[in-house]
Design an enzyme around this catalytic site. Sequence first.
Site, PDB file in Angstrom:
ATOM      1  N   TYR A 214      -7.493  30.913 -34.235  1.00 39.10           N
ATOM      2  CA  TYR A 214      -6.404  31.889 -34.331  1.00 39.10           C
ATOM      3  C   TYR A 214      -6.816  33.246 -33.773  1.00 39.10           C
ATOM      4  O   TYR A 214      -7.995  33.495 -33.509  1.00 39.10           O
ATOM      5  CB  TYR A 214      -5.946  32.044 -35.788  1.00 39.10           C
ATOM      6  CG  TYR A 214      -6.867  32.893 -36.644  1.00 39.10           C
ATOM      7  CD1 TYR A 214      -8.099  32.410 -37.090  1.00 39.10           C
ATOM      8  CD2 TYR A 214      -6.516  34.206 -36.980  1.00 39.10           C
ATOM      9  CE1 TYR A 214      -8.933  33.209 -37.846  1.00 39.10           C
ATOM     10  CE2 TYR A 214      -7.349  35.008 -37.746  1.00 39.10           C
ATOM     11  CZ  TYR A 214      -8.559  34.502 -38.171  1.00 39.10           C
ATOM     12  OH  TYR A 214      -9.389  35.293 -38.914  1.00 39.10           O
TER      13      TYR A 214
ATOM     14  N   ARG B  12     -10.624  35.489 -25.997  1.00 35.96           N
ATOM     15  CA  ARG B  12     -11.372  34.983 -27.168  1.00 35.96           C
ATOM     16  C   ARG B  12     -10.704  33.737 -27.754  1.00 35.96           C
ATOM     17  O   ARG B  12     -11.377  32.797 -28.178  1.00 35.96           O
ATOM     18  CB  ARG B  12     -11.504  36.079 -28.230  1.00 35.96           C
ATOM     19  CG  ARG B  12     -12.458  35.682 -29.357  1.00 35.96           C
ATOM     20  CD  ARG B  12     -12.762  36.812 -30.288  1.00 35.96           C
ATOM     21  NE  ARG B  12     -11.585  37.274 -31.013  1.00 35.96           N
ATOM     22  CZ  ARG B  12     -11.572  38.317 -31.824  1.00 35.96           C
ATOM     23  NH1 ARG B  12     -12.665  39.016 -32.026  1.00 35.96           N
ATOM     24  NH2 ARG B  12     -10.472  38.678 -32.450  1.00 35.96           N
TER      25      ARG B  12
ATOM     26  N   ARG C 132      -3.559  11.716 -41.170  1.00 33.31           N
ATOM     27  CA  ARG C 132      -4.888  12.233 -41.464  1.00 33.31           C
ATOM     28  C   ARG C 132      -5.979  11.233 -41.083  1.00 33.31           C
ATOM     29  O   ARG C 132      -5.986  10.099 -41.563  1.00 33.31           O
ATOM     30  CB  ARG C 132      -4.995  12.587 -42.957  1.00 33.31           C
ATOM     31  CG  ARG C 132      -6.284  13.310 -43.297  1.00 33.31           C
ATOM     32  CD  ARG C 132      -6.285  13.743 -44.751  1.00 33.31           C
ATOM     33  NE  ARG C 132      -7.494  14.501 -45.065  1.00 33.31           N
ATOM     34  CZ  ARG C 132      -8.664  13.943 -45.350  1.00 33.31           C
ATOM     35  NH1 ARG C 132      -8.784  12.638 -45.375  1.00 33.31           N
ATOM     36  NH2 ARG C 132      -9.708  14.698 -45.622  1.00 33.31           N
TER      37      ARG C 132
ATOM     38  N   HIS D  70     -10.207  11.866 -39.681  1.00 35.58           N
ATOM     39  CA  HIS D  70     -11.153  12.911 -39.275  1.00 35.58           C
ATOM     40  C   HIS D  70     -11.342  13.006 -37.762  1.00 35.58           C
ATOM     41  O   HIS D  70     -11.363  14.088 -37.206  1.00 35.58           O
ATOM     42  CB  HIS D  70     -12.518  12.681 -39.932  1.00 35.58           C
ATOM     43  CG  HIS D  70     -12.555  13.087 -41.377  1.00 35.58           C
ATOM     44  ND1 HIS D  70     -11.788  12.491 -42.331  1.00 35.58           N
ATOM     45  CD2 HIS D  70     -13.266  14.055 -42.011  1.00 35.58           C
ATOM     46  CE1 HIS D  70     -12.027  13.052 -43.504  1.00 35.58           C
ATOM     47  NE2 HIS D  70     -12.923  14.013 -43.339  1.00 35.58           N
TER      48      HIS D  70
ATOM     49  N   LYS E 207     -13.295  31.925 -33.909  1.00 37.52           N
ATOM     50  CA  LYS E 207     -12.285  32.437 -34.840  1.00 37.52           C
ATOM     51  C   LYS E 207     -11.493  31.244 -35.377  1.00 37.52           C
ATOM     52  O   LYS E 207     -10.371  30.959 -34.958  1.00 37.52           O
ATOM     53  CB  LYS E 207     -11.391  33.473 -34.142  1.00 37.52           C
ATOM     54  CG  LYS E 207     -10.795  34.473 -35.120  1.00 37.52           C
ATOM     55  CD  LYS E 207     -10.388  35.741 -34.416  1.00 37.52           C
ATOM     56  CE  LYS E 207      -9.522  36.660 -35.257  1.00 37.52           C
ATOM     57  NZ  LYS E 207     -10.055  37.077 -36.531  1.00 37.52           N
TER      58      LYS E 207
ATOM     59  N   GLU F 157     -21.681  40.579 -41.225  1.00 33.05           N
ATOM     60  CA  GLU F 157     -20.398  41.261 -41.022  1.00 33.05           C
ATOM     61  C   GLU F 157     -19.626  41.269 -42.334  1.00 33.05           C
ATOM     62  O   GLU F 157     -20.092  40.754 -43.350  1.00 33.05           O
ATOM     63  CB  GLU F 157     -19.591  40.574 -39.913  1.00 33.05           C
ATOM     64  CG  GLU F 157     -19.243  39.125 -40.217  1.00 33.05           C
ATOM     65  CD  GLU F 157     -18.462  38.435 -39.107  1.00 33.05           C
ATOM     66  OE1 GLU F 157     -17.813  39.124 -38.302  1.00 33.05           O
ATOM     67  OE2 GLU F 157     -18.493  37.195 -39.059  1.00 33.05           O
TER      68      GLU F 157
ATOM     69  N   LEU G 264     -18.365  37.175 -35.782  1.00 34.70           N
ATOM     70  CA  LEU G 264     -17.288  37.189 -34.803  1.00 34.70           C
ATOM     71  C   LEU G 264     -17.483  38.439 -33.952  1.00 34.70           C
ATOM     72  O   LEU G 264     -17.658  39.534 -34.503  1.00 34.70           O
ATOM     73  CB  LEU G 264     -15.927  37.258 -35.507  1.00 34.70           C
ATOM     74  CG  LEU G 264     -14.759  37.213 -34.543  1.00 34.70           C
ATOM     75  CD1 LEU G 264     -14.523  35.785 -34.046  1.00 34.70           C
ATOM     76  CD2 LEU G 264     -13.496  37.750 -35.179  1.00 34.70           C
TER      77      LEU G 264
HETATM   78  N1  PDD Z   1     -10.097  39.516 -38.673  1.00 39.73           N
HETATM   79  N2  PDD Z   1     -15.167  39.512 -38.399  1.00 39.73           N
HETATM   80  C1  PDD Z   1     -14.318  38.674 -39.027  1.00 39.73           C
HETATM   81  C2  PDD Z   1     -14.881  37.606 -39.889  1.00 39.73           C
HETATM   82  C3  PDD Z   1     -12.925  38.811 -38.847  1.00 39.73           C
HETATM   83  O1  PDD Z   1     -12.088  37.965 -39.453  1.00 39.73           O
HETATM   84  C4  PDD Z   1     -12.434  39.855 -38.014  1.00 39.73           C
HETATM   85  C5  PDD Z   1     -10.973  40.054 -37.752  1.00 39.73           C
HETATM   86  C6  PDD Z   1     -13.345  40.717 -37.391  1.00 39.73           C
HETATM   87  C7  PDD Z   1     -12.910  41.826 -36.463  1.00 39.73           C
HETATM   88  O2  PDD Z   1     -12.427  41.316 -35.240  1.00 39.73           O
HETATM   89  P1  PDD Z   1     -11.358  42.107 -34.373  1.00 39.73           P
HETATM   90  O3  PDD Z   1     -11.864  43.478 -34.195  1.00 39.73           O
HETATM   91  O4  PDD Z   1     -11.294  41.362 -33.097  1.00 39.73           O
HETATM   92  O5  PDD Z   1     -10.053  42.085 -35.126  1.00 39.73           O
HETATM   93  C8  PDD Z   1     -14.711  40.497 -37.594  1.00 39.73           C
HETATM   94  C9  PDD Z   1      -8.679  39.456 -38.395  1.00 39.73           C
HETATM   95  C10 PDD Z   1      -8.056  40.787 -38.115  1.00 39.73           C
HETATM   96  C11 PDD Z   1      -8.002  38.682 -39.503  1.00 39.73           C
HETATM   97  O6  PDD Z   1      -8.502  37.605 -39.811  1.00 39.73           O
HETATM   98  O7  PDD Z   1      -6.967  39.119 -40.029  1.00 39.73           O
END
Ligand code: PDD
Length: 282
Positions: free
Chosen positions: A32, A51, A98, A100, A144, A176, A200
């Site tokens: 996503y 990305r 379903r 896997h 992501k 993070e 990320l």
């Molecule tokens: N989240 N690290 C994680 C684990 C994240 O889920 C996000 C962003 C970031 C920052 O990434 P960016 O600057 O590209 O938004 C870092 C989004 C906003 C969310 O899940 O809502």
Amino acid sequence: MKTSFYNGEFRDDDELTVQYRDRAFYFGDGVYEVIRYYDGEFFTLDEHLDRLMNSAKEIEIEGISRDEILSVVTELKDRNTIDNGALYIQISRGIQNRNHAYPVDVDPVILAYINEARRPLSQSENGVHAITSEDYRWLKCHVKSLNLLPNVMEKERAVKAGAHETVMHRDRVVTEGSSTNVFIVKNGILKTHPANNLILNGITRLEVLKIAGRLDIETDESAFTVEELKEADEVMITSTTQEVTPVVKVDDVIIGNGQRGEITRRIQEVFSTNIHKLNLVK
Ligand code: PDD
């Protein structure tokens, strides 16, 4: 009336139904993005699309094109009368009973919708509190992925503690936040975890590094510990929705003088200018 998109069709939000055999539901089998737009203009759209394509590739989702995604997000924004929004888009591996193993002869499914969003102005100025916890996620955090259980559980821990974010660490090395990247400033140097498989690589993170370069602020993409985090002069978290937010307290420790730091403020200033420039340079 809001319009959303699912499995090839734009629909009124009230009428939108989703397929319960979509692998996004039972495996979280998809990727996503959250893309911000300000006054009708997407911010860093190309970076988000790149990305998303890369995340899809990393989990071996095939049969989706960047052009298709671009046309969905553009039309979705145009069909909604929301000037300032956050667009959510996910791509799942497809719809099938379903099982896997990957389905065969099944197309990926796009879901996309928009929520109204405001800039986090008050927290940008006053800062937020964070707690720390062990990072127990998988080893492909650069993807992501829809699988966000550790992230939502750790965010909830922050909320229960009256804080805003949980800063995660592997054996005391800060990775993070649960939904943000983390920066510290020590002796004028801006430090953040390197972009590898443990975080990320945030689009906002990259913007902040670029801005720092322009402001002649020294940057260092290397890991730091929880102890360094707590002894930092400034701490900030960044994301598409949180923008550049100062952290003024970590666990029980006040950061700096407990207020937004000067380097954070200077970076925020340029970040805001970049957002407004979107609408000047059309
Ligand atoms: N989240 N690290 C994680 C684990 C994240 O889920 C996000 C962003 C970031 C920052 O990434 P960016 O600057 O590209 O938004 C870092 C989004 C906003 C969310 O899940 O809502």
